[in-house]
Design an enzyme around this catalytic site. Structure first.
Site, PDB file in Angstrom:
ATOM      1  CG  HIS A   1      -7.340   2.709   0.884  1.00  0.00           C
ATOM      2  ND1 HIS A   1      -6.596   2.938   2.023  1.00  0.00           N
ATOM      3  CD2 HIS A   1      -6.521   2.027   0.042  1.00  0.00           C
ATOM      4  CE1 HIS A   1      -5.376   2.423   1.874  1.00  0.00           C
ATOM      5  NE2 HIS A   1      -5.306   1.859   0.688  1.00  0.00           N
TER       6      HIS A   1
ATOM      7  CB  CYS B   1      -0.901  -0.028   1.232  1.00  0.00           C
ATOM      8  SG  CYS B   1      -2.043   1.356   1.320  1.00  0.00           S
TER       9      CYS B   1
ATOM     10  CG  HIS C   1      -5.641  -2.663  -1.229  1.00  0.00           C
ATOM     11  ND1 HIS C   1      -4.598  -3.251  -0.546  1.00  0.00           N
ATOM     12  CD2 HIS C   1      -5.407  -1.322  -1.168  1.00  0.00           C
ATOM     13  CE1 HIS C   1      -3.792  -2.308  -0.091  1.00  0.00           C
ATOM     14  NE2 HIS C   1      -4.252  -1.121  -0.460  1.00  0.00           N
ATOM     15  CD  GLU C   2      -6.549   0.952  -4.056  1.00  0.00           C
ATOM     16  OE1 GLU C   2      -6.669   1.920  -3.286  1.00  0.00           O
ATOM     17  OE2 GLU C   2      -5.463   0.358  -4.235  1.00  0.00           O
TER      18      GLU C   2
HETATM   19 NI    NI Z   1      -3.665   0.887  -0.196  1.00  0.00          NI
END
Ligand code: NI
Length: 178
Positions: free
Chosen positions: A146, A100, A142-143
């Protein structure tokens, strides 16, 4: 003209906020943010989310291509994902190494569902529903995390699954010679 933006690092509260939905997608500030995110993620990265550049907005960029670290990744040109909703997941959980931009110097072996169905807006405002699997589904998850104040560290089953970048590179070389 797009700008390279500064990346918020782990510990910055913006990474732990739930991002706000985009209301006026056609607004030039949003369209410029999308261009800046694409410029900021550069060529070696697979995704970036707006909170990582200190904008708590539901915007993320996904790009997929084989890299040195992920030689088997599929090819997908950078595209913007706005106000995404994860409708469902499917398939078995599988582990893969993730890094990341906000957590430099580390890699984690992260469990995630194999497939997802995602509803979102493209940058031109068109609503799409897409089912994706494998590596691309992982990058999107993953995004997506966020945008909800989560980072991959929260997904680790054990702290033993966290290694430094240097150790990751050593493991990868060992893997290739096996
Ligand atoms: Ni990330």
């Amino acid at each position: 003209m797009s700008n390279i933006l500064q990346i918020a690092q782990l510990g910055n509260p913006v990474l732990r906020e739930v991002a706000q939905p985009v209301e006026l997608l056609a607004d030039h500030t949003v369209q410029e943010l999308i261009d800046d995110l694409i410029a900021t993620m550069g060529v070696g990265n697979l995704g970036i989310a707006a909170p990582q550049v200190n904008h708590s907005l539901q915007v993320m960029i996904i790009a997929c291509k084989p890299t040195q670290n992920y030689p088997d990744a599929p090819i997908r040109e950078p595209f913007a994902v706005i106000n995404p909703v994860l409708l469902s997941t499917h398939g078995d959980t599988f582990f893969e190494w993730e890094g990341c931009l906000s957590i430099p110097g580390f890699r984690g072996h992260v469990p995630r569902p194999f497939g997802i169905t995602l509803q979102y807006l493209r940058r031109d405002g068109e609503e799409v529903t897409e089912t994706v699997e494998g590596f691309l589904a992982r990058v999107i998850q993953h995004e997506y995390d966020h945008l909800h104040g989560r980072v991959y560290l929260d997904r680790l089953e054990s702290m033993l699954d966290l290694v430094t970048e240097q150790e990751f590179q050593r493991l990868r070389r060992e893997d290739m010679t096996r």
